[in-house]
Design a protein around this motif. Structure first.
Motif, short mmCIF file in Angstrom:
data_model
loop_
_atom_site.label_atom_id
_atom_site.label_comp_id
_atom_site.label_asym_id
_atom_site.label_seq_id
_atom_site.Cartn_x
_atom_site.Cartn_y
_atom_site.Cartn_z
N SER A 1 -28.02 -5.37 -26.15
CA SER A 1 -28.90 -4.68 -25.58
C SER A 1 -30.24 -5.23 -25.73
O SER A 1 -31.23 -5.04 -25.09
CB SER A 1 -28.65 -3.03 -26.19
OG SER A 1 -27.57 -2.59 -25.69
N GLN A 2 -30.55 -5.67 -27.08
CA GLN A 2 -31.70 -6.24 -27.39
C GLN A 2 -32.09 -7.54 -26.55
O GLN A 2 -33.19 -7.73 -25.92
CB GLN A 2 -31.82 -6.71 -28.83
CG GLN A 2 -33.13 -7.17 -29.40
CD GLN A 2 -34.17 -6.35 -29.55
OE1 GLN A 2 -34.15 -5.10 -30.17
NE2 GLN A 2 -35.22 -6.49 -28.97
N ILE A 3 -31.01 -8.34 -26.54
CA ILE A 3 -31.17 -9.42 -25.76
C ILE A 3 -31.57 -9.22 -24.27
O ILE A 3 -32.26 -9.94 -23.66
CB ILE A 3 -29.72 -10.25 -25.61
CG1 ILE A 3 -29.41 -10.99 -27.11
CG2 ILE A 3 -29.87 -11.37 -24.86
CD1 ILE A 3 -27.97 -11.16 -27.42
N MET A 4 -30.72 -8.30 -23.64
CA MET A 4 -31.07 -8.08 -22.25
C MET A 4 -32.41 -7.36 -22.18
O MET A 4 -33.29 -7.63 -21.21
CB MET A 4 -29.98 -7.00 -21.69
CG MET A 4 -28.60 -7.41 -21.75
SD MET A 4 -27.25 -6.43 -20.86
CE MET A 4 -27.59 -6.93 -19.29
N ASP B 1 -30.97 -7.08 -15.58
CA ASP B 1 -30.45 -5.78 -14.88
C ASP B 1 -29.44 -5.50 -15.93
O ASP B 1 -28.25 -6.14 -16.18
CB ASP B 1 -30.16 -6.26 -13.62
CG ASP B 1 -29.52 -4.85 -13.06
OD1 ASP B 1 -29.52 -3.99 -13.52
OD2 ASP B 1 -28.82 -4.97 -11.87
N LYS B 2 -29.35 -4.34 -16.43
CA LYS B 2 -28.16 -3.71 -17.28
C LYS B 2 -27.00 -3.03 -16.63
O LYS B 2 -26.19 -2.53 -17.39
CB LYS B 2 -28.85 -3.02 -18.46
CG LYS B 2 -27.89 -2.77 -19.72
CD LYS B 2 -28.57 -2.03 -20.86
CE LYS B 2 -27.70 -2.00 -21.92
NZ LYS B 2 -28.24 -0.85 -22.80
N SER B 3 -27.41 -2.74 -15.16
CA SER B 3 -26.39 -1.74 -14.66
C SER B 3 -25.02 -2.01 -14.74
O SER B 3 -24.16 -1.29 -15.04
CB SER B 3 -26.88 -1.70 -13.21
OG SER B 3 -27.22 -2.93 -12.45
N SER B 4 -24.72 -3.31 -14.31
CA SER B 4 -23.20 -3.78 -14.37
C SER B 4 -22.97 -3.80 -15.76
O SER B 4 -21.53 -3.60 -16.22
CB SER B 4 -23.08 -5.15 -13.58
OG SER B 4 -23.79 -6.07 -14.33
#
Length: 417
Positions: free
Chosen positions: A59-62, A68-71
């Motif tokens: 989560s930190q890297i993204m 985009d975190k949706s997928s």
């Protein structure tokens, strides 16, 4: 400082390029997308505390890379869903799920260790990152409630109020001498009890988010915190320890000992294991105790404080050794990414920013050099040389170094619940 800056850049690039390689699609008993501990190891295995902590790191890297975190959200939610659907009617939740089986199988009816108390914490983390919207988690709360109920009915010592391991199977810190090769139900582990305290606080948080009554979990957490502080704190050494519950019943020999039977219900195991610092991380220790823990233990170079972080076992312990092993992995002194991270969070929680910065730098040097020299991180490292000891390609909670770096650089640092 030039080397630290170089390695920070290298770690960020490696993490960005590799973080999504640990995602997997549904297969067999794993009905939903999920996370594995490494792109090149444990290739189709969903583990309990690995998946929770890996998610926090990714989560930190993204966030850092505006990805985009949706997928990806299907994978973090899928970890919860896979464990929930593989939890039986009694509340027994597996430690490990493979496409073809779960471990333990629970088929023989014996009570054995199960998923560590981090399932609800994982749900609380996802909810917190979603802005406290817990509606998605409501479907999985019945499994969580059965899970906690089973712990209370089968893993809790009535006299002390502490939680114990059933045996030394898959306890996370594999060969912690306080539990490893010890009699069944004898080890009230400080690691287990700190996790359970946070798990109860996470359940309280989720229910509050949903507008439901959370008093039972708040009370249980308060009672456990009191029990930990009463039985597991050692005033002599300024540290929290696991305790031994393996005592003969008081009624076992009324004649011989009737004049003065024992008045204690457990005995402190004065074995210096890194997980004692988890009492700071969990918010169980107060300011005065935290000060003693930091100055008398964490910063002591003869025991815990090493060139590359916090030794998982004090160098002065007879059991101390640095070896490559699996089943169990070695927690008898090597540096692990997760122990450095938890101790870092403990320092930050109590305002030891200078010490926290030093621990970040040590962790960056450790992982950065491994990536530079071998192209990957390791499961654990030599505390004095920083050399990778075991399992090249292990990623899992090593990704949490990105959360440490974000704090170090004064940016938004995503943290566990």
């Amino acid at each position: 400082m030039q080397k630290i800056e170089k390695y920070i850049k290298l770690i960020k690039e490696y993490s960005r390029d590799n973080c999504l390689k640990v995602t997997r699609q549904p297969e067999g008993r794993l009905k939903f997308p999920y996370l594995v501990p490494g792109a090149n190891c444990y290739e189709s295995q969903l583990w309990d505390w690995d998946s929770w902590l890996t998610d926090i790191g990714i989560s930190q890297i993204m966030y850092d890379n505006d990805m985009d975190k949706s997928s990806y959200s299907e994978c973090e939610n899928g970890c919860i869903r896979n464990f929930a659907i593989n939890t039986d009617s009694k509340g027994r939740m597996p430690i490990l799920i493979k496409p073809e089986e779960i471990m333990p199988s629970f088929e023989d009816g014996n009570i054995t260790n199960m998923h560590k108390p981090c399932f609800v914490q994982h749900m609380a983390f996802i909810t917190k990152e979603n802005g406290t919207d817990a509606k998605w988690a409501k479907e999985y709360l019945p499994a969580a409630e059965r899970f906690l109920k089973y712990y209370f009915e089968n893993f809790r010592h009535e006299k002390t109020g502490l939680f114990f391991w059933q045996d030394d199977f898959a306890i996370g810190v594999d060969n912690d001498p306080c539990t490893f090769f010890r009699p069944p139900k004898s080890s009230a582990s400080i690691y287990l009890n700190c996790l359970m305290y946070k798990e109860l606080k996470a359940m309280e948080y989720l229910l509050n988010c949903l507008g439901e009554d959370a008093d039972i979990y708040k009370t249980a957490a308060d009672n456990l915190k009191s029990a930990i502080n009463e039985h597991m704190w050692d005033e002599r050494n300024g540290f929290y320890y696991s305790v031994d519950l393996n005592l003969m019943p008081i009624e076992s020999d009324k004649a011989l000992h009737s004049g003065m039977p024992r008045h204690w219900d457990c005995i402190i195991e004065r074995i210096d294991v890194w997980s004692g610092f988890m009492a700071m991380w969990a918010g169980i220790a107060d300011k005065e105790r935290a000060e003693r823990m930091v100055h008398e233990n964490m910063l002591e170079k003869r025991t815990f404080n090493a060139e590359y972080g916090i030794r998982t076992l004090s160098k002065l312990e007879k059991m101390y050794c640095i070896v490559e092993s699996g089943n169990p992995s070695c927690w008898l002194g090597p540096i692990w990414g997760i122990s450095n991270y938890i101790c870092f969070r403990a320092l930050v929680r109590f305002g030891y920013d200078d010490e926290a910065r030093e621990l970040v730098e040590k962790t960056v040097l450790m992982h950065g050099r491994a990536i530079e020299q071998s192209g990957a991180m390791y499961e654990y490292y030599h505390p004095d040389t920083g050399e990778g000891v075991s399992n090249r390609g292990f990623q899992s909670w090593n990704f949490l170094v990105n959360n440490m770096i974000a704090w170090y650089e004064g940016k938004r640092a995503i943290s566990e619940f």
